[in-house]
Design a protein around this motif. Structure first.
Motif, PDB file in Angstrom:
ATOM      1  N   SER A   6       1.037  -0.672   0.524  1.00 17.54           N
ATOM      2  CA  SER A   6       0.084   0.162  -0.013  1.00 17.54           C
ATOM      3  C   SER A   6       0.969   1.161   0.079  1.00 17.54           C
ATOM      4  N   ILE A   7       2.101   1.291   1.222  1.00 17.39           N
ATOM      5  CA  ILE A   7       3.054   2.207   0.767  1.00 17.39           C
ATOM      6  C   ILE A   7       3.702   2.459  -0.369  1.00 17.39           C
ATOM      7  N   GLU A   8       4.248   1.430  -1.136  1.00 17.61           N
ATOM      8  CA  GLU A   8       4.472   1.816  -2.811  1.00 17.61           C
ATOM      9  C   GLU A   8       3.751   1.848  -3.643  1.00 17.61           C
ATOM     10  N   ALA A   9       2.333   1.455  -3.590  1.00 16.72           N
ATOM     11  CA  ALA A   9       1.094   2.218  -4.172  1.00 16.72           C
ATOM     12  C   ALA A   9       0.345   3.363  -4.027  1.00 16.72           C
ATOM     13  N   ARG A  10       1.062   3.889  -3.071  1.00 12.90           N
ATOM     14  CA  ARG A  10       0.632   5.241  -2.722  1.00 12.90           C
ATOM     15  C   ARG A  10       1.875   6.404  -2.956  1.00 12.90           C
ATOM     16  N   HIS A  11       3.129   6.071  -2.432  1.00 18.40           N
ATOM     17  CA  HIS A  11       3.543   6.756  -2.839  1.00 18.40           C
ATOM     18  C   HIS A  11       4.944   6.854  -3.702  1.00 18.40           C
ATOM     19  N   HIS A  12       4.495   5.577  -4.213  1.00 15.71           N
ATOM     20  CA  HIS A  12       5.962   4.891  -5.141  1.00 15.71           C
ATOM     21  C   HIS A  12       7.349   4.610  -4.085  1.00 15.71           C
ATOM     22  N   LYS A  13       7.404   5.021  -3.289  1.00 15.46           N
ATOM     23  CA  LYS A  13       8.712   4.392  -2.565  1.00 15.46           C
ATOM     24  C   LYS A  13       8.831   3.413  -2.028  1.00 15.46           C
ATOM     25  N   LYS A  14       9.808   2.649  -1.211  1.00 17.83           N
ATOM     26  CA  LYS A  14      10.197   2.086  -0.525  1.00 17.83           C
ATOM     27  C   LYS A  14      10.041   2.318   1.005  1.00 17.83           C
ATOM     28  N   VAL A  15       9.987   1.363   1.968  1.00 13.82           N
ATOM     29  CA  VAL A  15      10.847   1.559   3.268  1.00 13.82           C
ATOM     30  C   VAL A  15      11.599   1.246   3.308  1.00 13.82           C
ATOM     31  N   VAL A  16      12.750   2.331   4.208  1.00 16.92           N
ATOM     32  CA  VAL A  16      13.656   2.242   3.719  1.00 16.92           C
ATOM     33  C   VAL A  16      14.951   1.504   5.585  1.00 16.92           C
ATOM     34  N   LEU A  17      14.014   2.491   6.145  1.00 19.36           N
ATOM     35  CA  LEU A  17      14.127   2.332   7.857  1.00 19.36           C
ATOM     36  C   LEU A  17      13.114   1.757   8.952  1.00 19.36           C
ATOM     37  N   GLU A  18      12.907   0.981   9.647  1.00 14.81           N
ATOM     38  CA  GLU A  18      12.283   1.106  10.356  1.00 14.81           C
ATOM     39  C   GLU A  18      13.122   0.627  12.371  1.00 14.81           C
ATOM     40  N   ILE A  19      12.309   1.840  12.761  1.00 11.73           N
ATOM     41  CA  ILE A  19      12.650   1.459  14.428  1.00 11.73           C
ATOM     42  C   ILE A  19      11.406   0.576  15.458  1.00 11.73           C
ATOM     43  N   GLY A  20      11.875  -0.530  15.628  1.00 13.51           N
ATOM     44  CA  GLY A  20      10.564  -0.543  17.122  1.00 13.51           C
ATOM     45  C   GLY A  20      10.983  -0.303  18.670  1.00 13.51           C
ATOM     46  N   THR A  21       9.917  -0.147  19.304  1.00 10.01           N
ATOM     47  CA  THR A  21      10.258   0.939  19.985  1.00 10.01           C
ATOM     48  C   THR A  21       9.980   0.580  21.394  1.00 10.01           C
ATOM     49  N   HIS A  22       9.714  -0.763  21.742  1.00 10.17           N
ATOM     50  CA  HIS A  22       9.981  -1.360  22.659  1.00 10.17           C
ATOM     51  C   HIS A  22      10.257  -2.897  22.592  1.00 10.17           C
ATOM     52  N   TYR A  23      10.320  -3.771  23.089  1.00 12.60           N
ATOM     53  CA  TYR A  23      10.536  -5.069  22.659  1.00 12.60           C
ATOM     54  C   TYR A  23       9.072  -6.171  22.263  1.00 12.60           C
ATOM     55  N   HIS A  24       8.403  -5.723  23.004  1.00 16.40           N
ATOM     56  CA  HIS A  24       7.145  -6.707  22.499  1.00 16.40           C
ATOM     57  C   HIS A  24       6.837  -6.929  21.328  1.00 16.40           C
ATOM     58  N   SER A  25       5.616  -8.254  21.816  1.00 16.28           N
ATOM     59  CA  SER A  25       5.490  -8.275  19.633  1.00 16.28           C
ATOM     60  C   SER A  25       4.901  -7.162  19.120  1.00 16.28           C
ATOM     61  N   ASP A  26       3.720  -6.249  19.589  1.00 20.86           N
ATOM     62  CA  ASP A  26       3.395  -5.463  18.797  1.00 20.86           C
ATOM     63  C   ASP A  26       4.504  -4.198  18.588  1.00 20.86           C
ATOM     64  N   ARG A  27       5.873  -4.313  18.527  1.00 22.36           N
ATOM     65  CA  ARG A  27       6.673  -3.201  18.060  1.00 22.36           C
ATOM     66  C   ARG A  27       7.734  -3.906  17.871  1.00 22.36           C
ATOM     67  N   SER A  28       8.267  -5.111  18.063  1.00 20.70           N
ATOM     68  CA  SER A  28       9.624  -5.603  17.475  1.00 20.70           C
ATOM     69  C   SER A  28       9.027  -6.868  16.376  1.00 20.70           C
ATOM     70  N   GLY A  29       7.757  -6.831  16.137  1.00 22.72           N
ATOM     71  CA  GLY A  29       7.020  -8.134  15.693  1.00 22.72           C
ATOM     72  C   GLY A  29       7.506  -8.531  14.174  1.00 22.72           C
ATOM     73  N   ALA A  30       7.368  -6.995  13.119  1.00 21.88           N
ATOM     74  CA  ALA A  30       7.524  -7.027  12.045  1.00 21.88           C
ATOM     75  C   ALA A  30       9.535  -6.618  11.653  1.00 21.88           C
ATOM     76  N   PHE A  31      10.529  -6.816  12.743  1.00 18.59           N
ATOM     77  CA  PHE A  31      11.813  -7.112  12.296  1.00 18.59           C
ATOM     78  C   PHE A  31      12.488  -7.835  11.386  1.00 18.59           C
ATOM     79  N   ASP A  32      11.832  -8.839  11.418  1.00 16.24           N
ATOM     80  CA  ASP A  32      12.856 -10.319  10.429  1.00 16.24           C
ATOM     81  C   ASP A  32      11.860  -9.745   9.038  1.00 16.24           C
ATOM     82  N   PHE A  33      10.233 -10.035   9.052  1.00 19.07           N
ATOM     83  CA  PHE A  33      10.197  -9.564   7.799  1.00 19.07           C
ATOM     84  C   PHE A  33      10.274  -8.287   7.081  1.00 19.07           C
TER      85      PHE A  33
END
Ligand SMILES: [Zn+2]
Length: 253
Positions: free
Chosen positions: A84-111
């Protein structure tokens, strides 16, 4: 609750994960709304106590790609979110920060790492991710850090323990956006949510430090629920005060 736990529970109970997921049928799987300018809030859901519980993340579009704060809590929504981000903005995600260790914040790291996104957390968060077998960021910072991506500047800030002992916030000085994550409850929250790993005693001090450091945010984004009110931080303090009173009363009995 981590997805694998939900799946394990579903297996143990002899029901399919789809049955549990059907509780979210009334909710969209993924919501994306503009906050202001290049700032967007995305929300995904997990079923907890048979109720769909939302979790917020944020992304910011820059001239050098998209910056993401926390990923989708519902792991099935990470790919739709990137698409959806790529379709809307024609850009890729380049950087992500997880703000604590619970899975609602860290769960996308591997992906996200597999998708070529540079994933970050604080060292404290990385250590807790290792300890509790959550996904780990590829890179870490050891102290409050200012990032520059294209023309966008933002800083990480650790004000102290609260929801967890590693919860950080992210501040965008130009747009005055305070991304609070789970350190801040939404203005319509009726309780403090999951306080299993919280430091209820120090949480109010942490929030006061945050207020002093960023006294006039234009937007405050909580980890869960409504993100339209700047009362979120004050309301979290009120919830903590109420919680303290309740605990004192219980203690007297
Ligand atoms: Zn949370």
């Amino acid at each position: 609750m981590p997805t694998r736990m939900i799946k394990t529970m579903a297996l143990l109970l002899g029901i399919s994960a789809t049955t549990l997921a059907s509780a979210t049928e009334n909710k969209p799987a993924l919501e994306i709304k503009q906050l202001t300018g290049d700032f967007y809030i995305f929300t995904t859901y997990q079923v907890y106590n048979n109720q769909p519980v939302p979790a917020n993340g944020m992304y910011v579009v820059t001239d050098k790609g998209v910056v993401m704060l926390d990923g989708a809590w519902d792991p099935t929504q990470n790919q739709p979110l990137l698409d959806s981000i790529e379709a809307r903005h024609h850009k890729k995600v380049v950087l992500e920060i997880g703000t604590h260790y619970h899975s609602d914040r860290s769960g996308a790291f591997d992906f996200l790492r597999k998708k070529g996104v540079k994933t970050y957390s604080s060292l404290k968060t990385l250590e807790l991710c290792k300890e509790f077998k959550e996904h780990e960021a590829e890179f870490y910072f050891t102290k409050d850090t200012t990032f520059h991506v294209g023309k966008l500047e933002f800083e990480t800030y650790y004000a102290g323990p609260g929801h967890t002992k590693d919860n950080i916030v992210i501040w965008f000085p130009k747009a005055k956006v305070l991304y609070g994550g789970c350190l801040i409850k939404s203005a319509d929250a009726t309780d403090l949510g999951n306080v299993q790993d919280a430091n209820l005693k120090q949480w109010p001090e942490t929030l006061k430090k945050l207020q002093q450091r960023f006294p006039e945010p234009a937007y405050i984004i909580p980890g869960h629920g409504d993100w339209s009110s700047r009362r979120a931080l004050i309301h979290t303090l009120e919830l903590l005060q109420r919680d303290k009173r309740n605990r004192n009363e219980t203690g007297k009995k």
